[in-house]
Design a protein around this motif. Structure first.
Motif, PDB file in Angstrom:
ATOM      1  N   ILE A  51       8.887  -3.565  10.935  1.00 35.99           N
ATOM      2  CA  ILE A  51       7.728  -3.416  10.047  1.00 35.99           C
ATOM      3  C   ILE A  51       7.076  -4.769   9.803  1.00 35.99           C
ATOM      4  N   ALA A  52       7.897  -5.804   9.659  1.00 40.91           N
ATOM      5  CA  ALA A  52       7.361  -7.155   9.445  1.00 40.91           C
ATOM      6  C   ALA A  52       6.547  -7.610  10.654  1.00 40.91           C
ATOM      7  N   ASP A  53       7.047  -7.289  11.850  1.00 44.61           N
ATOM      8  CA  ASP A  53       6.304  -7.644  13.065  1.00 44.61           C
ATOM      9  C   ASP A  53       4.967  -6.910  13.120  1.00 44.61           C
ATOM     10  N   ARG A  54       4.971  -5.637  12.722  1.00 42.50           N
ATOM     11  CA  ARG A  54       3.729  -4.866  12.736  1.00 42.50           C
ATOM     12  C   ARG A  54       2.716  -5.429  11.746  1.00 42.50           C
ATOM     13  N   LEU A  55       3.198  -5.799  10.555  1.00 42.10           N
ATOM     14  CA  LEU A  55       2.304  -6.371   9.552  1.00 42.10           C
ATOM     15  C   LEU A  55       1.754  -7.724  10.009  1.00 42.10           C
ATOM     16  N   ARG A  56       2.619  -8.520  10.632  1.00 43.36           N
ATOM     17  CA  ARG A  56       2.176  -9.821  11.124  1.00 43.36           C
ATOM     18  C   ARG A  56       1.138  -9.649  12.232  1.00 43.36           C
ATOM     19  N   THR A  57       1.345  -8.686  13.124  1.00 45.75           N
ATOM     20  CA  THR A  57       0.372  -8.429  14.193  1.00 45.75           C
ATOM     21  C   THR A  57      -0.946  -7.945  13.617  1.00 45.75           C
ATOM     22  N   TRP A  58      -0.878  -7.071  12.609  1.00 42.85           N
ATOM     23  CA  TRP A  58      -2.097  -6.571  11.964  1.00 42.85           C
ATOM     24  C   TRP A  58      -2.870  -7.722  11.321  1.00 42.85           C
ATOM     25  N   TRP A  59      -2.151  -8.634  10.689  1.00 44.97           N
ATOM     26  CA  TRP A  59      -2.802  -9.783  10.054  1.00 44.97           C
ATOM     27  C   TRP A  59      -3.503 -10.657  11.096  1.00 44.97           C
ATOM     28  N   ARG A  60      -2.858 -10.887  12.228  1.00 43.09           N
ATOM     29  CA  ARG A  60      -3.471 -11.728  13.262  1.00 43.09           C
ATOM     30  C   ARG A  60      -4.636 -11.024  13.945  1.00 43.09           C
ATOM     31  N   ARG A  61      -4.551  -9.682  14.040  1.00 40.88           N
ATOM     32  CA  ARG A  61      -5.614  -8.949  14.717  1.00 40.88           C
ATOM     33  C   ARG A  61      -6.846  -8.821  13.823  1.00 40.88           C
ATOM     34  N   GLU A  62      -6.654  -8.553  12.525  1.00 41.13           N
ATOM     35  CA  GLU A  62      -7.770  -8.308  11.616  1.00 41.13           C
ATOM     36  C   GLU A  62      -7.570  -9.080  10.311  1.00 41.13           C
ATOM     37  N   PRO A  63      -7.558 -10.415  10.373  1.00 47.19           N
ATOM     38  CA  PRO A  63      -7.289 -11.213   9.168  1.00 47.19           C
ATOM     39  C   PRO A  63      -8.327 -11.023   8.066  1.00 47.19           C
ATOM     40  N   ILE A  64      -9.579 -10.824   8.445  1.00 43.61           N
ATOM     41  CA  ILE A  64     -10.626 -10.663   7.434  1.00 43.61           C
ATOM     42  C   ILE A  64     -10.422  -9.349   6.686  1.00 43.61           C
ATOM     43  N   LEU A  65     -10.159  -8.271   7.431  1.00 45.72           N
ATOM     44  CA  LEU A  65      -9.947  -6.972   6.806  1.00 45.72           C
ATOM     45  C   LEU A  65      -8.708  -6.997   5.923  1.00 45.72           C
ATOM     46  N   VAL A  66      -7.611  -7.550   6.421  1.00 49.88           N
ATOM     47  CA  VAL A  66      -6.370  -7.588   5.636  1.00 49.88           C
ATOM     48  C   VAL A  66      -6.574  -8.383   4.353  1.00 49.88           C
ATOM     49  N   SER A  67      -7.293  -9.503   4.431  1.00 49.63           N
ATOM     50  CA  SER A  67      -7.564 -10.314   3.237  1.00 49.63           C
ATOM     51  C   SER A  67      -8.375  -9.516   2.226  1.00 49.63           C
ATOM     52  N   HIS A  68      -9.372  -8.792   2.720  1.00 41.54           N
ATOM     53  CA  HIS A  68     -10.178  -7.965   1.821  1.00 41.54           C
ATOM     54  C   HIS A  68      -9.329  -6.888   1.149  1.00 41.54           C
ATOM     55  N   LEU A  69      -8.510  -6.220   1.934  1.00 41.36           N
ATOM     56  CA  LEU A  69      -7.690  -5.147   1.376  1.00 41.36           C
ATOM     57  C   LEU A  69      -6.748  -5.673   0.301  1.00 41.36           C
ATOM     58  N   CYS A  70      -6.113  -6.803   0.565  1.00 40.09           N
ATOM     59  CA  CYS A  70      -5.192  -7.384  -0.428  1.00 40.09           C
ATOM     60  C   CYS A  70      -5.928  -7.743  -1.717  1.00 40.09           C
ATOM     61  N   GLY A  71      -7.083  -8.397  -1.557  1.00 41.79           N
ATOM     62  CA  GLY A  71      -7.839  -8.813  -2.737  1.00 41.79           C
ATOM     63  C   GLY A  71      -8.397  -7.637  -3.523  1.00 41.79           C
ATOM     64  N   ILE A  72      -9.002  -6.676  -2.823  1.00 35.99           N
ATOM     65  CA  ILE A  72      -9.632  -5.548  -3.508  1.00 35.99           C
ATOM     66  C   ILE A  72      -8.587  -4.659  -4.171  1.00 35.99           C
ATOM     67  N   LEU A  73      -7.491  -4.382  -3.458  1.00 29.56           N
ATOM     68  CA  LEU A  73      -6.438  -3.539  -4.042  1.00 29.56           C
ATOM     69  C   LEU A  73      -5.812  -4.213  -5.259  1.00 29.56           C
ATOM     70  N   SER A  74      -5.662  -5.542  -5.220  1.00 28.12           N
ATOM     71  CA  SER A  74      -5.117  -6.269  -6.377  1.00 28.12           C
ATOM     72  C   SER A  74      -6.027  -6.113  -7.589  1.00 28.12           C
ATOM     73  N   VAL A  75      -7.336  -6.280  -7.386  1.00 26.82           N
ATOM     74  CA  VAL A  75      -8.297  -6.125  -8.496  1.00 26.82           C
ATOM     75  C   VAL A  75      -8.293  -4.688  -8.995  1.00 26.82           C
ATOM     76  N   LEU A  76      -8.223  -3.734  -8.055  1.00 20.45           N
ATOM     77  CA  LEU A  76      -8.220  -2.321  -8.451  1.00 20.45           C
ATOM     78  C   LEU A  76      -6.998  -1.996  -9.313  1.00 20.45           C
ATOM     79  N   LEU A  77      -5.848  -2.516  -8.928  1.00 18.89           N
ATOM     80  CA  LEU A  77      -4.639  -2.279  -9.719  1.00 18.89           C
ATOM     81  C   LEU A  77      -4.753  -2.909 -11.102  1.00 18.89           C
ATOM     82  N   ILE A  78      -5.339  -4.105 -11.157  1.00 15.84           N
ATOM     83  CA  ILE A  78      -5.491  -4.783 -12.453  1.00 15.84           C
ATOM     84  C   ILE A  78      -6.436  -3.994 -13.355  1.00 15.84           C
TER      85      ILE A  78
END
Length: 562
Positions: free
Chosen positions: A382-409
């Motif tokens: 799972i860690a390898d898959r997440l790392r590959t996803w981050w390298r493939r779509e770093p902009i999207l992953v960054s957006h998802l992390c930031g937006i989901l964090s704000v949404l949870l808050i």
């Protein structure tokens, strides 16, 4: 392929002076340092080298004692260097042979036409006058301008090719020298390179797999003979009239029994198809794995009709090769079978240990796909898959992390409050819309000719959405302003000055609008507003300065050509 010299150079007085100087050096038999020429006169280097390359070739043809008289006397209408300098014009025919000037006698060969020219040599279709057979004759492109390293690479190409016996590798017939020009001849293939074929028509996935399987088999045979190609790409595969592929151009090949032609810190190859460890310029522990990666990149382009990585310069591509993953092939072409996509992804893993262990194993898996048999599969964690996803779509992953964090808050804060905020539903809806738009922009960003539009529109949408969220937030809003400098810093990841300026300007406008529209302590403190705005501008200027310095390294990686 090299750029043609600019005709306007020939009207430049300074260019004419330099041309006479270097032509005199060649006539005296002196060696011309092309690297020094490129450093000292970059605007004229290509035109001068092109002129002198052909000058040496034509002189050899004119002076050859074996000339039977069938070739044209190309110097009959050409002015001397002194005359050219005095008249203020250069005769263009010296810079490139025209069709009417063939055939040209070259030793025992009659050159019929130029087929191709690349970084190392010029390839002609020629007639072997002794054996009366048509061959491909390659002459070192630099002629008498060649450095010792270039001569060594040129000889190494002939030696590497001749050491391998395979039906999909063009055999070498002869290596020789005529008037100081080193050449070798090989079997003539009437066809075009795979890159040209791909630009002209699409290739079905099954047909692409068949071609790459044959090339991979040739590469595996080369590896078995101790030869590593190191420059595998579609333009180095010739396809004949029957669709049969032939691997060519071993100019960067390394023979394991010899000292490597590449030293630490030196990058040789074509960035789009190079493995990350090859791009890093450091010594490579498993060099055969680089060819496996390149085979995967070649198959990727045949399936999607675009290279794995693209950018305005080689430097941009090198950065992506080092730390990004290309879009999954099926995102670009839904007709690609999933098993074939899996083969490509595995061959192009960043870590050599995660790829196929050899070109033979890669070829066997492609063959299994063609026979409709189960392919071998790796089992990433799972860690390898997440790392590959981050390298493939770093902009999207960054957006998802930031937006989901704000949404949870936001949701968490409303659950804690006893009286819900009237804007809660609007905030949540805006965040969900931002989340959905991120997937849409990411999908547009991988489409050819839409990448730039998607990135610029995405940045504008981000700033506008974030500014709206701050506007809807409760006072005090000071801590939320950290988002603007974060977006400016993120824009620097594109290594584009105009993009950083664009995002910095949008963030500054967003902050000014907030100061004008909200009733908040940040709007009442003029000194705070001025300091914050200055900070945004200084941050943008620092990023611009850093990008310009970093992009200055492009000269080391081959200039501006992608």
């Amino acid at each position: 392929m090299q750029d043609k010299p600019d005709r306007s150079d020939y009207q430049d007085t300074e260019f004419q002076r330099l041309l006479v100087e270097y032509a005199d050096m060649v006539e005296r038999g002196d060696r011309v340092d092309r690297d020094a020429l490129a450093r000292e006169h970059p605007q004229y280097a290509n035109s001068i080298c092109e002129f002198l390359d052909n000058h040496v070739l034509l002189r050899a043809a004119l002076e050859d004692p074996n000339d039977s008289g069938s070739g044209n006397d190309l110097f009959a209408t050409i002015n001397s260097p002194a005359e050219m300098n005095g008249s203020g014009s250069i005769v263009w025919s010296l810079a490139r042979l025209s069709e009417s000037e063939y055939p040209v006698q070259f030793g025992n060969y009659s050159l019929k036409r130029e087929i191709d020219r690349g970084g190392m040599g010029i390839v002609f279709e020629a007639l072997d006058c002794k054996l009366n057979r048509v061959v491909a004759l390659k002459i070192i492109r630099s002629g008498e301008l060649a450095s010792a390293e270039e001569l060594r690479r040129f000889r190494a190409e002939a030696e590497a090719s001749s050491a391998i016996k395979h039906p999909n590798i063009i055999p070498i017939f002869e290596v020789g020298e005529v008037h100081g020009l080193i050449y070798f001849t090989m079997a003539f293939v009437d066809g075009e390179d795979l890159g040209a074929l791909l630009r002209r028509q699409s290739i079905a996935p099954q047909e692409a797999a068949k071609m790459v399987a044959k090339v991979a088999d040739a590469v595996a045979t080369a590896h078995h003979n101790g030869v590593i190609h190191r420059d595998l790409k579609p333009s180095n595969v010739l396809v004949d009239q029957k669709g049969e592929p032939f691997l060519i151009d071993f100019g960067l090949a390394k023979q394991q029994s010899r000292e490597a032609l590449t030293c630490s810190g030196q990058i040789l190859g074509t960035p789009t198809y190079m493995a990350p460890e090859q791009v890093s310029g450091r010594p490579i522990e498993a060099p055969m794995s680089c060819d496996v990666y390149s085979l995967g990149a070649m198959l990727y382009e045949l399936l999607t009709r675009q290279p794995p990585f693209r950018g305005p310069t080689q430097f941009d591509i090198l950065l992506q090769v080092l730390d990004r993953e290309p879009p999954r092939p099926r995102k670009l072409n839904k007709q690609i079978p999933r098993d074939l996509e899996s083969i490509v992804v595995r061959a192009m893993e960043k870590a050599p240990s995660e790829r196929y262990s050899s070109a033979r194993q890669f070829q066997e898996d492609v063959q299994r796909f063609l026979l409709d048999e189960p392919i071998t599969r790796s089992h990433p964690s799972i860690a390898d898959r997440l790392r590959t996803w981050w390298r493939r779509e770093p902009i999207l992953v960054s957006h998802l992390c930031g937006i989901l964090s704000v949404l949870l808050i936001v949701v968490g804060a409303e659950l804690v409050r006893q009286t819900p905020s009237p804007d809660t539903q609007l905030k949540v809806s805006l965040l969900i819309a931002w989340l959905a738009s991120s997937f849409l922009f990411q999908r547009l960003a991988v489409i050819d000719r839409m990448t730039d539009i998607a990135h610029w529109t995405w940045a504008a949408f981000d700033v506008a959405t974030y500014t709206t969220l701050i506007y809807l937030a409760d006072s005090p809003r000071g801590l939320l302003l950290v988002g603007y400098p974060m977006m400016i810093v993120a824009s620097g990841l594109f290594y584009r000055v105009r993009f950083v300026v664009f995002v910095t300007t949008l963030c500054s406008i967003g902050f000014v609008m907030l100061c004008a529209l909200v009733d908040d302590p940040i709007a009442k403190r003029l000194d705070f507003s001025v300091i914050y705005m200055s900070g945004l501008v200084v941050l943008g200027l620092c990023l611009v300065s850093m990008i310009r310095r970093v992009r200055g390294l492009r000269d080391y990686f081959g200039g501006n050509a992608p």
